[in-house]
Design a protein around this motif. Structure first.
Motif, PDB file in Angstrom:
ATOM      1  N   ILE A  11       0.875  -1.174   0.000  1.00 12.52           N
ATOM      2  CA  ILE A  11       0.000   0.000   0.000  1.00 12.52           C
ATOM      3  C   ILE A  11       0.906   1.215   0.000  1.00 12.52           C
ATOM      4  O   ILE A  11       1.731   1.388   0.907  1.00 12.52           O
ATOM      5  CB  ILE A  11      -0.931   0.007   1.224  1.00 12.52           C
ATOM      6  CG1 ILE A  11      -1.773  -1.275   1.246  1.00 12.52           C
ATOM      7  CG2 ILE A  11      -1.820   1.254   1.205  1.00 12.52           C
ATOM      8  CD1 ILE A  11      -2.579  -1.470   2.504  1.00 12.52           C
ATOM      9  N   VAL A  12       0.741   2.053  -1.026  1.00 10.04           N
ATOM     10  CA  VAL A  12       1.629   3.191  -1.225  1.00 10.04           C
ATOM     11  C   VAL A  12       0.799   4.459  -1.431  1.00 10.04           C
ATOM     12  O   VAL A  12      -0.230   4.435  -2.112  1.00 10.04           O
ATOM     13  CB  VAL A  12       2.535   2.964  -2.461  1.00 10.04           C
ATOM     14  CG1 VAL A  12       3.508   4.106  -2.653  1.00 10.04           C
ATOM     15  CG2 VAL A  12       3.275   1.644  -2.348  1.00 10.04           C
ATOM     16  N   THR A  13       1.251   5.565  -0.836  1.00 11.81           N
ATOM     17  CA  THR A  13       0.636   6.877  -1.027  1.00 11.81           C
ATOM     18  C   THR A  13       1.707   7.833  -1.544  1.00 11.81           C
ATOM     19  O   THR A  13       2.893   7.472  -1.549  1.00 11.81           O
ATOM     20  CB  THR A  13       0.074   7.432   0.300  1.00 11.81           C
ATOM     21  OG1 THR A  13       1.159   7.758   1.163  1.00 11.81           O
ATOM     22  CG2 THR A  13      -0.863   6.435   0.975  1.00 11.81           C
ATOM     23  N   PRO A  14       1.329   9.034  -1.946  1.00 11.68           N
ATOM     24  CA  PRO A  14       2.344  10.009  -2.359  1.00 11.68           C
ATOM     25  C   PRO A  14       3.376  10.301  -1.263  1.00 11.68           C
ATOM     26  O   PRO A  14       4.497  10.704  -1.552  1.00 11.68           O
ATOM     27  CB  PRO A  14       1.533  11.260  -2.692  1.00 11.68           C
ATOM     28  CG  PRO A  14       0.198  10.733  -3.087  1.00 11.68           C
ATOM     29  CD  PRO A  14      -0.020   9.535  -2.203  1.00 11.68           C
ATOM     30  N   ASP A  15       3.005  10.073  -0.006  1.00 12.27           N
ATOM     31  CA  ASP A  15       3.921  10.291   1.120  1.00 12.27           C
ATOM     32  C   ASP A  15       4.850   9.115   1.367  1.00 12.27           C
ATOM     33  O   ASP A  15       5.729   9.194   2.224  1.00 12.27           O
ATOM     34  CB  ASP A  15       3.135  10.598   2.400  1.00 12.27           C
ATOM     35  CG  ASP A  15       2.365  11.894   2.298  1.00 12.27           C
ATOM     36  OD1 ASP A  15       2.845  12.824   1.609  1.00 12.27           O
ATOM     37  OD2 ASP A  15       1.280  11.985   2.901  1.00 12.27           O
ATOM     38  N   GLY A  16       4.639   8.008   0.659  1.00 11.06           N
ATOM     39  CA  GLY A  16       5.499   6.842   0.825  1.00 11.06           C
ATOM     40  C   GLY A  16       4.713   5.592   1.154  1.00 11.06           C
ATOM     41  O   GLY A  16       3.482   5.603   1.186  1.00 11.06           O
ATOM     42  N   PRO A  17       5.425   4.495   1.431  1.00  3.93           N
ATOM     43  CA  PRO A  17       4.765   3.226   1.742  1.00  3.93           C
ATOM     44  C   PRO A  17       4.008   3.290   3.073  1.00  3.93           C
ATOM     45  O   PRO A  17       4.483   3.893   4.033  1.00  3.93           O
ATOM     46  CB  PRO A  17       5.899   2.219   1.838  1.00  3.93           C
ATOM     47  CG  PRO A  17       7.149   2.927   1.468  1.00  3.93           C
ATOM     48  CD  PRO A  17       6.871   4.382   1.393  1.00  3.93           C
ATOM     49  N   VAL A  18       2.838   2.671   3.096  1.00  7.45           N
ATOM     50  CA  VAL A  18       2.028   2.587   4.310  1.00  7.45           C
ATOM     51  C   VAL A  18       2.119   1.184   4.904  1.00  7.45           C
ATOM     52  O   VAL A  18       2.175   1.012   6.107  1.00  7.45           O
ATOM     53  CB  VAL A  18       0.552   2.944   4.014  1.00  7.45           C
ATOM     54  CG1 VAL A  18      -0.335   2.694   5.220  1.00  7.45           C
ATOM     55  CG2 VAL A  18       0.439   4.380   3.542  1.00  7.45           C
ATOM     56  N   CYS A  19       2.165   0.185   4.028  1.00  2.00           N
ATOM     57  CA  CYS A  19       2.155  -1.197   4.497  1.00  2.00           C
ATOM     58  C   CYS A  19       2.736  -2.119   3.429  1.00  2.00           C
ATOM     59  O   CYS A  19       2.440  -1.965   2.250  1.00  2.00           O
ATOM     60  CB  CYS A  19       0.713  -1.601   4.807  1.00  2.00           C
ATOM     61  SG  CYS A  19       0.478  -3.319   5.264  1.00  2.00           S
ATOM     62  N   GLU A  20       3.569  -3.041   3.856  1.00  2.00           N
ATOM     63  CA  GLU A  20       4.056  -4.130   3.011  1.00  2.00           C
ATOM     64  C   GLU A  20       3.887  -5.397   3.832  1.00  2.00           C
ATOM     65  O   GLU A  20       4.508  -5.543   4.876  1.00  2.00           O
ATOM     66  CB  GLU A  20       5.523  -3.918   2.630  1.00  2.00           C
ATOM     67  CG  GLU A  20       5.753  -2.752   1.707  1.00  2.00           C
ATOM     68  CD  GLU A  20       7.210  -2.587   1.291  1.00  2.00           C
ATOM     69  OE1 GLU A  20       7.954  -3.589   1.323  1.00  2.00           O
ATOM     70  OE2 GLU A  20       7.580  -1.459   0.958  1.00  2.00           O
ATOM     71  N   THR A  21       3.036  -6.293   3.358  1.00  2.00           N
ATOM     72  CA  THR A  21       2.729  -7.487   4.134  1.00  2.00           C
ATOM     73  C   THR A  21       2.269  -8.597   3.200  1.00  2.00           C
ATOM     74  O   THR A  21       2.225  -8.426   1.994  1.00  2.00           O
ATOM     75  CB  THR A  21       1.642  -7.175   5.198  1.00  2.00           C
ATOM     76  OG1 THR A  21       1.521  -8.281   6.078  1.00  2.00           O
ATOM     77  CG2 THR A  21       0.307  -6.845   4.569  1.00  2.00           C
ATOM     78  N   ASP A  22       1.935  -9.728   3.773  1.00  2.05           N
ATOM     79  CA  ASP A  22       1.348 -10.846   3.040  1.00  2.05           C
ATOM     80  C   ASP A  22      -0.042 -11.085   3.607  1.00  2.05           C
ATOM     81  O   ASP A  22      -0.285 -10.855   4.798  1.00  2.05           O
ATOM     82  CB  ASP A  22       2.184 -12.114   3.197  1.00  2.05           C
ATOM     83  CG  ASP A  22       3.540 -12.006   2.528  1.00  2.05           C
ATOM     84  OD1 ASP A  22       3.571 -11.523   1.379  1.00  2.05           O
ATOM     85  OD2 ASP A  22       4.553 -12.390   3.140  1.00  2.05           O
TER      86      ASP A  22
END
Length: 132
Positions: free
Chosen positions: A8-19
């Protein structure tokens, strides 16, 4: 049980990286469920909750528009803004909803206030859902 990578990515950067085992997203055409191996697709997201199901646990994310890109091994959410339920400042969300309601009561049809109210209500709902 198979999993699929979620970014999950926004203009401000990554929010979440998961499985996750399953992803449920609110798209412009309705809710969609995604499992590992899903057919490739792109869909616009509406303001709503994104649910990441991992076994018996579910993580909730408040997503405010953007796009969902699905590939068989990875789902990427490119959102205008997104917040994990655990990081939502509920007092701030309630204050934002109150401000938007005040603007709408004084100026009916204000599109910016309507959008702000939808976003605040989404954040409040996602926060409250995680407690259940």
């Amino acid at each position: 049980m198979k999993t699929i990578k979620v970014n999950i990515v926004t203009p401000d950067g990554p929010v979440c990286e998961t499985d996750a085992n399953t992803i449920i997203a609110a798209t412009e055409t309705g809710e969609i469920g995604i499992l590992p191996g899903h057919v490739a697709m792109v869909s616009p997201l509406k303001i709503g909750a994104l649910r990441l199901i991992k076994g018996d646990a579910t993580e909730h994310v408040a997503v405010h528009g953007g796009f969902l890109e699905v590939r068989p091994d990875v789902v990427t959410v490119l959102a205008q803004s997104a917040e994990m339920a655990s990081t939502i400042d509920i007092a701030r969300a309630q204050a934002a909803a109150k401000r938007a309601e005040e603007v709408l009561s004084a100026k009916k049809g204000d599109k910016v206030a309507e959008l702000e109210l939808k976003r605040a209500i989404n954040r409040i709902n996602v926060y409250e859902t995680r407690k259940k």
